[in-house]
Design an enzyme around this catalytic site. Structure first.
Site, PDB file in Angstrom:
ATOM      1  CD  GLU A   1      -7.028  -4.842  -2.220  1.00  0.00           C
ATOM      2  OE1 GLU A   1      -6.627  -4.776  -1.051  1.00  0.00           O
ATOM      3  OE2 GLU A   1      -6.349  -4.454  -3.199  1.00  0.00           O
TER       4      GLU A   1
ATOM      5  CB  SER B   1      -9.709  -1.806   3.429  1.00  0.00           C
ATOM      6  OG  SER B   1      -8.478  -1.120   3.406  1.00  0.00           O
ATOM      7  CB  SER B   2      -6.199  -1.952   7.753  1.00  0.00           C
ATOM      8  OG  SER B   2      -6.452  -3.216   8.306  1.00  0.00           O
TER       9      SER B   2
ATOM     10  CB  THR C   1      -3.572  -0.967  -1.477  1.00  0.00           C
ATOM     11  OG1 THR C   1      -2.659  -2.045  -1.222  1.00  0.00           O
ATOM     12  CG2 THR C   1      -4.984  -1.515  -1.481  1.00  0.00           C
TER      13      THR C   1
ATOM     14  CB  THR D   1      -0.965   0.015   1.219  1.00  0.00           C
ATOM     15  OG1 THR D   1      -1.648  -1.223   1.255  1.00  0.00           O
ATOM     16  CG2 THR D   1      -1.969   1.126   1.182  1.00  0.00           C
TER      17      THR D   1
END
Ligand SMILES: *[C@@H]1O[C@H](CO)[C@@H](O)[C@H](O)[C@H]1NC(C)=O
Ligand SMILES: *[C@@H]1O[C@H](CO)[C@@H](O)[C@H](O)[C@H]1NC(C)=O
Length: 568
Positions: free
Chosen positions: A434, A453-454, A413, A395
């Protein structure tokens, strides 16, 4: 006949009046001159007060100097914060192609000049023909997951399009020019990219390997010239014909051809139907600030929960004794364990209504979690609802603050290093992996669902300050941002020192990984409290941030990725 005689008292009065008027005018003029002088002087004085290395108007913090500069040049030639961010991202897709690219997706947090904040999400979505049993092939422990089965529908370019439609000032094509030039003419391989090229030295990644090989088939090294000529053509077409050129027509056909040849399930229809979404940011109060974060599927909820738990302890002293530090990190680690336990509840709002996740951002929920934390020990994993998932890596993040006060915090990302490692030779695009972000969290992927997602691009605003911040590193993203914010806002470190502070990362099995320079005495004390310590080889948290305070702009690109900001 003389109408007005010399000695006429009315004449004398009017002369006196004229004198008074001109005197007033003169005084007014002086006053204006004084005000101008004072304000010019004050501005100079204020400028002089800005610490060395800070900027006065605008700045960009990307994860390489070249891309920060391209972002800054875009701002200086009349671009908006969004224009600067897009130009910097396109540059990053070449400088750090292992981290992001147009085969991936991103999340923008955009604040306009009157302080209103919107989110633009172009997170990749699950193709309609995703194998129903795909998640059964998830590995049990983290590994880089190569292969076309993990490719989700790329959203990057539709995200740029939506952001540019809403906030762009320069023509769309202009934003692509610096990247097209770099891709076509080539550039020496930067140190960070050079470090990761050996990761593609396998037979399964033949097409990608060729991009980074010399004429004799040897892998390129740091400092060697690399060109992305096919990608330059693709970028040029998108620049000239618009975002749709990527999602329909020749590029789309070529991309699908290559993905299907590699065994992937992506179709032309998946591409044509992809849409980026736009929503309001969620606002979380944090001291004097409002912190604006992206809602699910982004990771803003995790960041806000951890900060809300910790702010209740009111540990905001600039100097901590080792004992206080141990207590702080103990609570911090416990907070992250609970946050980990919630991760499987945070799901694309297309699939699960947002209300539940929203609750996690409220103070009352943080108060409840805080009441479950004890200061003198830890609990077994079930206590925190442990759900071991795979932590991802990779990312990029770009923070932009423009001269008009508008700001962009964008994280982008292709997921793991070089994504799926599937390279499309006809278009020059590296495809994301992903779908692997679903692993360990859910049992089933819904078609069109965007994986959790973070990523948590944030903008913090107080009456006098703006702070634009975000991080890279998959599961380490929230750690990176939380650690930088805590050290800067609560412990009083400079932004640079706060970002440089070694982090403690709580992994998905609730073990704690400390960055190499982390205080050893504190580690020992935490172990004594029952924290499970494991050593980690690599940390991927890279925080890039820009802050404006009293007319000075401080920009920091994390030294962990050898970045440098740019501004004016
Ligand atoms: C900022 O956004 C808000 C909400 O969309 C809008 O009302 C306002 O006019 C915008 N401000 C500027 C300067 O564009
Ligand atoms: C690639 O395949 C060839 C032939 O099967 C084999 O000899 C070679 O060791 C493999 N290389 C790698 C890097 O796996």
């Amino acid at each position: 006949m003389v109408l007005v005689r010399r000695g006429d008292p009315s004449m004398a009065r009017s002369r006196a009046r004229v004198r008074v008027y001109s005197c007033c005018a003169l005084m007014l003029l002086c006053l204006v001159a004084v005000i101008v002088c004072v304000s010019v002087f004050a501005r100079h004085a204020r400028r002089a007060e800005c610490p060395p290395g800070s900027f006065h108007s605008a700045a960009v913090a990307a994860d390489s100097k070249t891309c920060s500069e391209i972002g800054r040049d875009t701002l200086q030639s009349g671009g908006s914060a969004v224009d600067g961010a897009i130009a910097a991202l396109l540059c990053t897709s070449l400088m750090n192609p292992q981290s992001m690219g147009i085969g991936g997706g991103s999340i923008f947090t955009v604040m306009n000049s009157s302080g209103h904040v919107k989110i633009i999400t172009s997170r990749e979505s699950a193709p309609a023909k995703t194998a129903p049993d795909l998640l059964q092939s998830c590995p049990k422990t983290f590994q880089l997951m190569a292969g076309s089965q993990w490719i989700a529908v790329p959203g990057e370019i539709r995200g740029y399009k939506k952001a540019h439609d809403l906030y762009g000032k320069l023509p769309w094509a202009t934003l692509f020019q610096p990247a097209i030039k770099l891709a076509r003419e080539g550039f020496p391989i930067p140190q960070i990219l050079g470090r990761y090229i050996p990761y593609i030295d396998t037979n399964e990644t033949q097409a990608l390997r060729e991009v980074f090989s010399d004429v004799n088939g040897n892998l390129l090294k740091t400092g060697d010239l690399v060109k992305f000529e096919k990608l330059a053509d693709t970028l040029e077409t998108i620049a000239n014909r618009g975002a749709d050129a990527f999602y329909t027509g020749r590029i789309a056909e070529d991309l699908i051809h290559d993905v299907q040849e590699a065994g992937g399930t992506l179709t032309l229809q998946d591409l044509a139907l992809y849409e980026a979404t736009e929503s309001d940011a969620w606002a979380v109060p944090l001291g004097e600030y409002q912190m604006y974060i992206p809602p699910p599927p982004a990771g803003g909820v995790i960041l806000s929960l951890v900060l809300n738990i910790l702010k209740g302890y009111q540990m905001n002293s600039p100097v901590l004794t080792n004992e206080q530090k141990t207590l702080f990190y103990h609570r911090y680690i416990e907070a992250f364990k609970f946050a980990n336990g919630l991760k499987k509840l945070i799901r694309d709002p297309k699939v699960r209504p947002e209300q539940m996740a929203k609750k996690f951002t409220e103070d009352s929920f943080a108060d409840h979690i805080r009441s479950l934390i004890r200061d003198d020990g830890t609990h077994d994993p079930q206590y925190y609802n442990i759900t071991p998932h795979l932590d991802s890596v990779g990312t990029t993040h770009v923070s932009v603050l423009a001269a008009d006060g508008s700001a962009v915090s964008v994280t982008s990302t292709i997921n793991h290093l070089f994504g799926s490692k599937v390279f499309s030779p006809r278009t020059g695009v590296i495809l994301n992996n992903e779908l692997s972000d679903f692993c360990g969290k859910f049992d089933r992927i819904i078609s069109g669902e965007r994986p959790p997602s973070s990523m948590t691009p944030a903008v913090l605003k107080s009456p006098s300050k703006t702070l634009v911040i975000g991080s890279t590193g998959g599961g380490m993203i929230t750690t990176g941002v939380a650690s930088a914010l805590i050290n800067h806002l609560w412990f009083g470190k400079s932004l640079k020192d706060a970002i440089a502070t070694p982090v403690a990362f709580v992994d998905s099995e609730n073990a704690v990984k400390f960055e190499p320079a982390f205080d050893n005495d504190v580690i020992e004390a935490l172990k004594a409290l029952g924290q499970n310590h494991v050593t980690a080889k690599r940390f991927f948290n890279v925080v890039n941030a820009v802050e404006r305070e009293s007319g000075c702009i401080c920009a920091v690109s994390d030294a962990r990725k050898l970045g440098e900001p740019a501004g004016y």
